[in-house]
Motif scaffolding. Structure first.
Motif, short mmCIF file in Angstrom:
data_model
loop_
_atom_site.label_atom_id
_atom_site.label_comp_id
_atom_site.label_asym_id
_atom_site.label_seq_id
_atom_site.Cartn_x
_atom_site.Cartn_y
_atom_site.Cartn_z
N GLY A 265 0.54 14.22 1.86
CA GLY A 265 0.19 13.50 0.65
C GLY A 265 0.31 12.00 0.88
N TYR A 266 -0.48 11.23 0.15
CA TYR A 266 -0.53 9.78 0.38
C TYR A 266 0.81 9.09 0.10
CZ TYR A 266 -1.72 4.87 -0.27
OH TYR A 266 -1.74 3.50 -0.20
N ASN B 116 1.97 4.53 -7.10
CA ASN B 116 1.90 5.45 -8.24
C ASN B 116 0.67 5.18 -9.09
OD1 ASN B 116 4.26 6.80 -7.54
ND2 ASN B 116 5.56 5.43 -8.73
N ALA B 117 0.32 3.90 -9.28
CA ALA B 117 -0.86 3.55 -10.07
C ALA B 117 -2.12 4.07 -9.40
CB ALA B 117 -0.94 2.03 -10.25
N SER C 109 -8.67 -2.46 -4.21
CA SER C 109 -7.83 -3.58 -4.66
C SER C 109 -6.36 -3.18 -4.69
CB SER C 109 -8.28 -4.04 -6.05
OG SER C 109 -7.50 -5.12 -6.49
N LEU C 110 -6.09 -1.98 -5.17
CA LEU C 110 -4.70 -1.50 -5.20
C LEU C 110 -4.17 -1.28 -3.79
CD1 LEU C 110 -4.84 1.01 -8.20
CD2 LEU C 110 -3.68 -1.21 -8.12
N THR D 192 -2.40 7.77 -9.88
CA THR D 192 -2.77 8.11 -11.25
C THR D 192 -4.28 8.06 -11.41
OG1 THR D 192 -0.68 7.24 -12.12
CG2 THR D 192 -2.51 7.45 -13.67
N ILE D 193 -4.89 7.09 -10.76
CA ILE D 193 -6.34 6.94 -10.83
C ILE D 193 -7.03 7.98 -9.96
CG2 ILE D 193 -8.26 5.40 -10.24
CD1 ILE D 193 -6.36 3.06 -10.94
N ALA D 194 -6.48 8.22 -8.76
CA ALA D 194 -7.11 9.13 -7.80
C ALA D 194 -6.08 10.10 -7.24
CB ALA D 194 -7.77 8.34 -6.68
#
Length: 310
Positions: A293-294, A268-269, A247-248, A272-274
């Motif tokens: 990095g992503y 960034n969100a 979803s993000l 933070t989750i992954a």
């Protein structure tokens, strides 16, 4: 016979509300309580509604949005079942009777059925795509990631509605969140096959069609809220985390051309989750994510798109 409360919020719906009400009046074999909330309309909506004053319970409020109007309507409802209905959609014949019986037979909380899109051209209804989808797999994950139906295609038990609240932080996708919260509250869902409702497209006051950015912001906000809800539950697992990440990713892709700062927040969100996230799909973004990095890969992809656009 048990009563079904039909709750219809309407804002500037003078052109469509009569057809909507007619689809309610045509329901047979049920005892209906029709609650209409005029949400501060500035057109002829109130005058139109007053012609039905012997058939409906009419309330007028200052304009506070559809979530407030639905919540207000629920406080006035006395029925054992709740039919939320937008002021430009239509119920299929026998819809309420069939779904109420299904909920009774299976002690259910939410009945959902198929629905069909339509447009109105010169007062002629033209039917379009039919949407048929029975929920499979984990209920919460499927509703969050894959399933949506207009309120007209659903019927709720009053008991589940009393556990829920209409979101004021999600002005556009609040109906989707309400349905998901019903699942999170252990509601029992029952599928009723066949077209239950007709969903008007290209409507003038559709929030999701008027503002793409606001729509994507709602999806982003909902993703963060549901992630937090799932984190504190015992049901959080890899499937749910993947649905949040997907979803993000969707919001990041959409934000790219709408609001660069929102895209950065969504990236960034996600990280933070992954932390250390690498896209699953093959391609340049996956390769760059492995190398840099992503977050940096997304930035390089942004620079590339900007350069190609000139």
């Amino acid at each position: 016979m048990e009563t079904v409360s039909v709750i219809i919020p309407v804002y500037n719906g003078a052109q469509t509300i009569v057809s909507t009400l007619d689809s309610v009046f045509a329901q047979e074999g049920v005892n209906l309580e029709i609650i209409v909330i005029n949400d501060g309309s500035t057109d002829q909506t109130l005058e139109v509604l007053q012609t039905f004053k012997t058939q409906i319970n009419l309330f007028s409020t200052v304009n506070q949005g559809v979530s407030h109007a639905r919540a207000f309507g629920l406080t006035k409802a006395t029925g054992s079942y709740i039919q939320y209905l937008d002021s430009d959609d239509l119920l299929a014949p026998q819809k309420i009777r069939m779904q109420m019986q299904a909920l009774k037979n299976k002690n259910g909380d939410v009945a959902y059925g198929d629905w069909q899109k339509f447009v109105e051209v010169n007062k002629n209804i033209i039917f379009k795509d039919k949407v048929s989808q029975e929920i499979e797999g984990d209920l919460e994950t499927t509703i969050f990631a894959k399933f949506w139906a207009p309120p007209a295609a659903l019927l709720y038990s009053k008991r589940i509605c009393e556990k829920l609240s209409w979101s004021n932080t999600l002005p556009i996708i609040q109906d989707a969140r309400y349905l998901l919260d019903a699942a999170r509250s252990d509601g029992h869902f029952v599928y009723t096959p066949g077209v239950m409702a007709y969903y008007r497209t290209e409507q003038e006051y559709s929030l999701s069609q008027k503002s793409k950015l606001a729509f994507i912001k709602d999806i982003y906000q909902n993703s963060l809220e549901i992630h937090q809800c799932w984190l504190v539950s015992e049901s959080y697992n890899q499937e749910k985390e993947k649905s949040i990440i997907n979803s993000l990713r969707y919001t990041i892709n959409e934000f790219r051309g709408l609001d660069r700062q929102c895209a950065k927040k969504a990236i960034n969100a996600l990280l933070t989750i992954a932390p250390g996230y690498i896209p699953e799909e093959k391609g340049l973004l996956r390769l760059m994510s492995k190398l840099f990095g992503y977050k940096q890969a997304e930035y390089l992809a942004y620079i590339k798109r900007k350069f190609l656009k000139g």
